[in-house]
Scaffold this motif. Sequence first.
Motif, PDB file in Angstrom:
ATOM      1  N   THR A 160      -3.640   3.322  -3.623  1.00  0.00           N
ATOM      2  CA  THR A 160      -2.619   3.095  -4.644  1.00  0.00           C
ATOM      3  C   THR A 160      -1.686   2.025  -4.105  1.00  0.00           C
ATOM      4  O   THR A 160      -1.240   2.098  -2.948  1.00  0.00           O
ATOM      5  N   PHE A 161      -1.387   1.044  -4.941  1.00  0.00           N
ATOM      6  CA  PHE A 161      -0.571  -0.099  -4.538  1.00  0.00           C
ATOM      7  C   PHE A 161       0.588  -0.276  -5.505  1.00  0.00           C
ATOM      8  O   PHE A 161       0.427  -0.111  -6.708  1.00  0.00           O
ATOM      9  N   LYS A 162       1.752  -0.616  -4.958  1.00  0.00           N
ATOM     10  CA  LYS A 162       2.949  -0.852  -5.769  1.00  0.00           C
ATOM     11  C   LYS A 162       3.134  -2.350  -5.912  1.00  0.00           C
ATOM     12  O   LYS A 162       3.097  -3.090  -4.936  1.00  0.00           O
ATOM     13  N   TYR A 163       3.291  -2.786  -7.166  1.00  0.00           N
ATOM     14  CA  TYR A 163       3.594  -4.193  -7.405  1.00  0.00           C
ATOM     15  C   TYR A 163       5.038  -4.438  -7.007  1.00  0.00           C
ATOM     16  O   TYR A 163       5.937  -3.686  -7.378  1.00  0.00           O
ATOM     17  N   THR A 213       0.856  -1.182   0.000  1.00  0.00           N
ATOM     18  CA  THR A 213       0.000   0.000   0.000  1.00  0.00           C
ATOM     19  C   THR A 213       0.892   1.232   0.000  1.00  0.00           C
ATOM     20  O   THR A 213       1.706   1.411   0.903  1.00  0.00           O
ATOM     21  N   ILE A 214       0.718   2.082  -1.014  1.00  0.00           N
ATOM     22  CA  ILE A 214       1.477   3.321  -1.108  1.00  0.00           C
ATOM     23  C   ILE A 214       0.698   4.444  -0.422  1.00  0.00           C
ATOM     24  O   ILE A 214       1.257   5.251   0.300  1.00  0.00           O
ATOM     25  N   GLU A 215      -0.593   4.513  -0.672  1.00  0.00           N
ATOM     26  CA  GLU A 215      -1.450   5.486   0.006  1.00  0.00           C
ATOM     27  C   GLU A 215      -2.876   4.959   0.019  1.00  0.00           C
ATOM     28  O   GLU A 215      -3.269   4.162  -0.813  1.00  0.00           O
ATOM     29  N   MET A 216      -3.620   5.450   1.026  1.00  0.00           N
ATOM     30  CA  MET A 216      -5.014   5.032   1.159  1.00  0.00           C
ATOM     31  C   MET A 216      -5.784   6.181   1.785  1.00  0.00           C
ATOM     32  O   MET A 216      -5.386   6.703   2.824  1.00  0.00           O
ATOM     33  N   LYS A 217      -6.857   6.572   1.152  1.00  0.00           N
ATOM     34  CA  LYS A 217      -7.729   7.635   1.677  1.00  0.00           C
ATOM     35  C   LYS A 217      -9.048   6.988   2.048  1.00  0.00           C
ATOM     36  O   LYS A 217      -9.665   6.295   1.245  1.00  0.00           O
ATOM     37  N   THR A 218      -9.476   7.202   3.284  1.00  0.00           N
ATOM     38  CA  THR A 218     -10.683   6.557   3.794  1.00  0.00           C
ATOM     39  C   THR A 218     -11.690   7.601   4.254  1.00  0.00           C
ATOM     40  O   THR A 218     -11.312   8.593   4.865  1.00  0.00           O
ATOM     41  N   SER A 219     -12.948   7.355   3.965  1.00  0.00           N
ATOM     42  CA  SER A 219     -14.048   8.187   4.457  1.00  0.00           C
ATOM     43  C   SER A 219     -15.030   7.291   5.201  1.00  0.00           C
ATOM     44  O   SER A 219     -15.427   6.243   4.687  1.00  0.00           O
ATOM     45  N   PHE A 220     -15.411   7.710   6.411  1.00  0.00           N
ATOM     46  CA  PHE A 220     -16.376   6.971   7.224  1.00  0.00           C
ATOM     47  C   PHE A 220     -17.722   7.693   7.159  1.00  0.00           C
ATOM     48  O   PHE A 220     -17.796   8.888   7.419  1.00  0.00           O
ATOM     49  N   MET A 221     -18.778   6.970   6.800  1.00  0.00           N
ATOM     50  CA  MET A 221     -20.100   7.566   6.651  1.00  0.00           C
ATOM     51  C   MET A 221     -21.013   7.329   7.849  1.00  0.00           C
ATOM     52  O   MET A 221     -21.800   8.189   8.195  1.00  0.00           O
TER      53      MET A 221
END
Length: 164
Positions: free
Chosen positions: A138-141, A89-97
Amino acid sequence: MTVEKKKPPRSVRHKASPVPFPVVVPFVESLGIELHGYSEGHVELRVDLDEAHLNAWEVAHGGVLMTMMDVGMAMAARSATGHGGGVATIEMKTSFMRPAQHQLRAVAKLLHKTATLAFCEAAVFDDEGKLCATANGTFKYLRGLVKRPPAAPANPNPTEDNTP
């Protein structure tokens, strides 16, 4: 004299996943996350919440939802390529509803890939089908990790010359 308190045995959540995970991740297994769908670029995961998954408000801890979405997106990234190595995992953006309770279902899909990167999205729904959280990542192989050759054994008697 001090009395040591014995820790209660850890709850084990190793029930068989309906679809076997292609990679064993002990952390995912310890959370009781199950794989329910795994096809090219798409993944579905589920978990039945228990007390260990909850926060102080007695709803799912955000880390449980983030883990489900992270794992789902990573698996979606790998499934579309036949890639033998892993992904990071390079980056992760999360939203909680909304608060998440009971049985949760995470769906993830691959949106786009390049030779080295995968762009994915995921969502978590509660058992009533209500959207609880979303994420983009975004994920790096990664190439397969190369095992280092074993170290040469140390000379037990450094005063002796062991050269042939």
